[in-house]
Scaffold this active site. Structure first.
Site, mmCIF file in Angstrom:
data_model
loop_
_atom_site.group_PDB
_atom_site.id
_atom_site.type_symbol
_atom_site.label_atom_id
_atom_site.label_comp_id
_atom_site.label_asym_id
_atom_site.label_seq_id
_atom_site.Cartn_x
_atom_site.Cartn_y
_atom_site.Cartn_z
ATOM 1 N N ARG A 141 3.271 -103.874 51.395
ATOM 2 C CA ARG A 141 4.381 -104.078 50.472
ATOM 3 C C ARG A 141 5.641 -103.470 51.091
ATOM 4 O O ARG A 141 5.559 -102.574 51.934
ATOM 5 C CB ARG A 141 4.106 -103.396 49.126
ATOM 6 C CG ARG A 141 2.868 -103.902 48.393
ATOM 7 C CD ARG A 141 2.687 -103.138 47.092
ATOM 8 N NE ARG A 141 1.528 -103.581 46.331
ATOM 9 C CZ ARG A 141 0.324 -103.012 46.379
ATOM 10 N NH1 ARG A 141 0.133 -101.953 47.175
ATOM 11 N NH2 ARG A 141 -0.674 -103.465 45.668
ATOM 12 N N LYS A 165 0.422 -98.300 45.418
ATOM 13 C CA LYS A 165 0.764 -98.058 44.021
ATOM 14 C C LYS A 165 -0.092 -96.923 43.465
ATOM 15 O O LYS A 165 -1.289 -96.866 43.717
ATOM 16 C CB LYS A 165 0.552 -99.332 43.196
ATOM 17 C CG LYS A 165 1.568 -100.434 43.504
ATOM 18 C CD LYS A 165 1.372 -101.626 42.602
ATOM 19 C CE LYS A 165 2.441 -102.693 42.847
ATOM 20 N NZ LYS A 165 2.257 -103.864 41.971
ATOM 21 N N HIS A 236 7.555 -110.170 50.588
ATOM 22 C CA HIS A 236 6.327 -110.433 49.827
ATOM 23 C C HIS A 236 5.707 -111.773 50.228
ATOM 24 O O HIS A 236 4.492 -111.946 50.148
ATOM 25 C CB HIS A 236 6.600 -110.393 48.330
ATOM 26 C CG HIS A 236 5.510 -109.720 47.553
ATOM 27 N ND1 HIS A 236 5.190 -108.381 47.720
ATOM 28 C CD2 HIS A 236 4.629 -110.195 46.639
ATOM 29 C CE1 HIS A 236 4.188 -108.071 46.924
ATOM 30 N NE2 HIS A 236 3.822 -109.147 46.265
ATOM 31 N N ARG A 239 3.465 -110.979 52.994
ATOM 32 C CA ARG A 239 2.226 -110.363 52.489
ATOM 33 C C ARG A 239 1.275 -111.435 51.957
ATOM 34 O O ARG A 239 0.076 -111.411 52.235
ATOM 35 C CB ARG A 239 2.586 -109.368 51.382
ATOM 36 C CG ARG A 239 1.405 -108.691 50.683
ATOM 37 C CD ARG A 239 1.952 -107.613 49.746
ATOM 38 N NE ARG A 239 1.007 -107.199 48.730
ATOM 39 C CZ ARG A 239 0.083 -106.249 48.902
ATOM 40 N NH1 ARG A 239 -0.029 -105.644 50.062
ATOM 41 N NH2 ARG A 239 -0.715 -105.903 47.911
ATOM 42 N N HIS A 262 -5.406 -103.775 46.376
ATOM 43 C CA HIS A 262 -5.579 -104.218 44.997
ATOM 44 C C HIS A 262 -6.683 -103.407 44.332
ATOM 45 O O HIS A 262 -7.761 -103.226 44.920
ATOM 46 C CB HIS A 262 -5.955 -105.697 44.947
ATOM 47 C CG HIS A 262 -4.822 -106.613 45.291
ATOM 48 N ND1 HIS A 262 -5.005 -107.920 45.689
ATOM 49 C CD2 HIS A 262 -3.477 -106.412 45.296
ATOM 50 C CE1 HIS A 262 -3.835 -108.477 45.920
ATOM 51 N NE2 HIS A 262 -2.893 -107.585 45.688
ATOM 52 N N TYR A 271 -5.586 -115.808 45.748
ATOM 53 C CA TYR A 271 -5.393 -116.388 47.073
ATOM 54 C C TYR A 271 -6.416 -117.478 47.369
ATOM 55 O O TYR A 271 -6.191 -118.315 48.235
ATOM 56 C CB TYR A 271 -5.431 -115.291 48.145
ATOM 57 C CG TYR A 271 -4.257 -114.351 48.045
ATOM 58 C CD1 TYR A 271 -2.972 -114.785 48.355
ATOM 59 C CD2 TYR A 271 -4.419 -113.038 47.616
ATOM 60 C CE1 TYR A 271 -1.878 -113.937 48.240
ATOM 61 C CE2 TYR A 271 -3.328 -112.186 47.498
ATOM 62 C CZ TYR A 271 -2.071 -112.642 47.810
ATOM 63 O OH TYR A 271 -0.990 -111.805 47.684
#
Length: 290
Positions: A141, A165, A236, A239, A262, A271
């Site tokens: 990211r 995150k 992004h 990514r 994730h 995806y």
């Protein structure tokens, strides 16, 4: 108790959860603006709809409005949890999110063409190529790249310790082609830092000043690359392309989940849909009877 006290208590709570700085700042901004508007915690039904109507008039999209409402709802839930005798005005607010937009990715041949243009187009710099290559080769990211430090790299094993995150850590590996550019970049970085007499450990720097490079500057450089190669690019998108191309080449989705950071594989599974749509589009575009 003044609204500022409630705000400070909740801010301390958010900080204790080790959320990303950007996440905390965004939540704080929403709550601060809400409190400044009413200068009180308990609001009437009329005032609530006045606030919601203001969001609508400001042209804020549904997804962002949903985030605002969720942020304020959680704020009130926290106050109730610590013993504040108050009703949560956002409990009865129901706002449906629009269907998730399709994820845009680059075709593999498009990526190949862009790399070829880096070699032949004088309007593209080696630094832009490095930023493009780093994002596409690692799937990081934008905020993760900005916050990388020199000691997050294990050069011998071509590995990076990434804090994603919620300060969750993961290891991301990179290939030999990026490694060549990385070595060149580190040499240039060392010279620039020495020239400017700077000693910070941030990985990505401004080549003019030696200062840590801000997220908007990296974003801008990727957009500039897109304009030269006649494609809409952003970090992004790279990514998304990273993940989709791994999946197309047979990589296990659980491993892609780990590489992307994730928390749930369901987030990564989108995806799979992209991969199917991508293959259908490829047939339509390139097969004589597509």
């Amino acid at each position: 108790m003044k609204t500022a006290v409630y705000f400070d208590l909740y801010l301390e709570f958010l900080l204790s959860r080790n959320l990303a700085d950007t996440t905390i700042n965004n939540k704080a901004r929403v709550i601060q603006r809400f409190l400044n508007k009413f200068n009180k915690i308990e609001i009437t039904r009329k005032e609530l709809y006045e606030y919601l109507n203001e969001l609508y008039k400001r042209g804020i999209c549904v997804t962002t409005r949903y985030q605002y409402i969720n942020t304020l709802k959680n704020f009130y839930e926290y106050l109730i949890a610590i013993g504040i005798d108050i009703n949560n005005p956002f409990n009865d607010i129901s706002l449906k999110l629009p269907p998730q937009k399709n994820v845009n990715v680059l075709y593999k041949n498009e990526v190949k063409e862009i790399y070829e243009m880096f070699e032949s187009n004088e309007n593209l710099s080696a630094y832009q190529e490095f930023l493009f290559d780093f994002l596409y080769s690692t799937g990081l990211r934008l905020d993760e790249l900005v916050n990388l430090k020199i000691n997050d790299f294990e050069l011998e094993n071509k590995a990076i310790l990434v804090r994603g995150k919620g300060s969750k850590e993961r290891i991301v590996f990179y290939g030999s082609k990026l490694n060549i550019m990385l070595m060149s970049y580190l040499t240039a970085r060392r010279s620039i830092m020495s020239f400017n007499r700077l000693y910070h450990s941030y990985f990505v720097i401004d080549f003019m000043t030696g200062q840590p490079l801000k997220a908007h500057k990296i974003y801008s450089e990727i957009v500039k690359v897109g304009k030269v190669v006649d494609r809409k690019l952003n970090p992004h998108l790279l990514r998304h392309s990273f993940a989709t191309h791994l999946l197309e080449n047979g990589c296990d989705i659980r491993y892609i989940q780990e590489l992307l950071g994730h928390s749930s594989v369901s987030t990564t599974q989108r995806y799979t849909k992209v991969q199917i749509k991508h293959k259908i589009a490829t047939i339509s575009k390139y097969h004589p009877r597509g």
